[in-house]
Design a protein around this motif. Sequence first.
Motif, PDB file in Angstrom:
ATOM      1  N   MET A 155      -2.674  36.088  25.632  1.00  0.00           N
ATOM      2  CA  MET A 155      -2.126  36.384  24.184  1.00  0.00           C
ATOM      3  C   MET A 155      -1.111  36.445  23.818  1.00  0.00           C
ATOM      4  N   ASP A 156      -0.042  36.322  24.821  1.00  0.00           N
ATOM      5  CA  ASP A 156       1.467  36.367  24.882  1.00  0.00           C
ATOM      6  C   ASP A 156       1.976  35.129  24.525  1.00  0.00           C
ATOM      7  N   ILE A 157       0.897  34.053  24.608  1.00  0.00           N
ATOM      8  CA  ILE A 157       1.394  32.569  24.172  1.00  0.00           C
ATOM      9  C   ILE A 157       0.330  31.892  23.475  1.00  0.00           C
ATOM     10  N   GLY A 158       0.745  30.768  22.800  1.00  0.00           N
ATOM     11  CA  GLY A 158      -0.130  30.005  21.840  1.00  0.00           C
ATOM     12  C   GLY A 158      -1.034  28.922  22.588  1.00  0.00           C
ATOM     13  N   ASP A 162      -0.688  27.442  26.547  1.00  0.00           N
ATOM     14  CA  ASP A 162      -1.765  28.051  27.132  1.00  0.00           C
ATOM     15  C   ASP A 162      -2.612  26.827  27.775  1.00  0.00           C
ATOM     16  N   LEU A 163      -3.217  25.906  26.828  1.00  0.00           N
ATOM     17  CA  LEU A 163      -4.263  24.793  27.212  1.00  0.00           C
ATOM     18  C   LEU A 163      -3.430  23.368  27.062  1.00  0.00           C
ATOM     19  N   MET A 164      -2.826  22.912  26.041  1.00  0.00           N
ATOM     20  CA  MET A 164      -2.452  21.517  25.832  1.00  0.00           C
ATOM     21  C   MET A 164      -1.422  21.313  26.878  1.00  0.00           C
ATOM     22  N   ASP A 195      -3.536  28.899  17.454  1.00  0.00           N
ATOM     23  CA  ASP A 195      -4.797  28.852  18.393  1.00  0.00           C
ATOM     24  C   ASP A 195      -5.437  27.429  18.405  1.00  0.00           C
ATOM     25  N   ILE A 196      -5.191  26.461  17.467  1.00  0.00           N
ATOM     26  CA  ILE A 196      -5.448  25.229  17.279  1.00  0.00           C
ATOM     27  C   ILE A 196      -4.377  24.363  17.273  1.00  0.00           C
ATOM     28  N   ALA A 197      -4.274  23.001  17.899  1.00  0.00           N
ATOM     29  CA  ALA A 197      -3.080  22.314  17.906  1.00  0.00           C
ATOM     30  C   ALA A 197      -3.422  20.853  17.878  1.00  0.00           C
ATOM     31  N   ASN A 198      -2.763  19.996  17.539  1.00  0.00           N
ATOM     32  CA  ASN A 198      -2.868  18.442  17.490  1.00  0.00           C
ATOM     33  C   ASN A 198      -1.656  17.819  17.581  1.00  0.00           C
ATOM     34  N   ALA A 199      -1.302  16.945  18.596  1.00  0.00           N
ATOM     35  CA  ALA A 199      -0.033  16.350  18.695  1.00  0.00           C
ATOM     36  C   ALA A 199      -0.459  14.938  18.969  1.00  0.00           C
ATOM     37  N   ARG A 200       0.419  13.898  18.291  1.00  0.00           N
ATOM     38  CA  ARG A 200       0.492  12.503  18.462  1.00  0.00           C
ATOM     39  C   ARG A 200       2.018  12.134  19.124  1.00  0.00           C
ATOM     40  N   LEU A 201       1.587  11.742  20.260  1.00  0.00           N
ATOM     41  CA  LEU A 201       2.876  11.049  20.764  1.00  0.00           C
ATOM     42  C   LEU A 201       2.769   9.726  21.036  1.00  0.00           C
ATOM     43  N   THR A 202       4.387   8.970  20.658  1.00  0.00           N
ATOM     44  CA  THR A 202       4.296   7.516  21.023  1.00  0.00           C
ATOM     45  C   THR A 202       5.648   7.312  21.888  1.00  0.00           C
ATOM     46  N   PHE A 203       4.991   6.364  22.971  1.00  0.00           N
ATOM     47  CA  PHE A 203       5.854   6.252  24.306  1.00  0.00           C
ATOM     48  C   PHE A 203       6.667   4.933  23.987  1.00  0.00           C
TER      49      PHE A 203
END
Length: 335
Positions: A155-158, A162-164, A195-203
């Motif tokens: 709970m001290d991080i998002g 935590d997961l991503m 608590d919910i996140a989405n990221a799009r990365l381009t290399f």
Amino acid sequence: MTQPVRVAVVGAGHLGRHHARLYAGLPQAELVGIADVALERAQRLAATYGVSALADYRDLIEQVDAASIAVPTAGHFAVARDFLDRGRAVLIEKPFTRTLPEADELLALAERRGATIQVGHVERFNPALIAAKGYLKDPLYVECDRISPFTFRSMDIGVVLDLMIHDLDILLDLIPSAITALDAVGVQALSRHEDIANARLTFANGCVANLTASRVATRAVRKLRIIQRDSYLSVNYGERRALLFRKRPDAPDPATIDPTTIADAKAFVYDKLITVEEIPLSLHDALEQELVAFLHCVATGARPACSGADARRALELAWRILDSIRANRDRHVPQ
């Protein structure tokens, strides 16, 4: 070092209990003691293995060669610093630290003291991922889904830290190319953090990755999908299963097929157009293999599979994503 590595476990919570259990059963390790600020919790766990329990981890430093640090993220830096300063190796549960300056200070200290840092990105040891890496060629598009029900832990991080961050570490390991573009969104649901996140990365090499993480889902899903020029890899971390999809060499052109002549389209696709191969793998326990690898590094001086430098890269990317989440949130706040 021919004798077992003397180890301590700092933190007797969810992950610390598993570290203690596995160390106690490994011939390469001698579990010396367990420390936790909640002494009764440490005592209950220590009694199971007949080792000492302490409220202050610093009382264990001179008794061990190495330590697993499984305390809340906010405590990673201070605990690791004290062990490293005495030349002790540390296995720090992910994320490495909460901030980049903390990570940099630990890396510099480890270098000065000649001590090992390994970070617990345990999915690197997942047998499904290990098996799938043998078929990795030229990823064009990658999807990472990591969702779980709310656990009341971390709970001290998002959810990004935590997961991503597991998937960020894996992507950086699999795709040796710089990230040229990044965009992310995040939503608070139950905690003080996203608590919910989405990221799009381009290399730089053209690969695109889409990552979704949630800790407020109704079920647990941990999957990786990699689309390549001639194949598609599907990795299910939870089921420890990896599949390889490939176009049949003799597959007809779908444009030449009259769909009215096909009774079952799905069956036709997987019978005439695509092959599906279950990739063979060894069903080992990922956390156990992570600890075995750590003990080997302590005993031999070998470089960890996920070193402090590796984990710092994942942490830096996580903070770039958090910055993007904040920027997008601010952009949509009514003025």
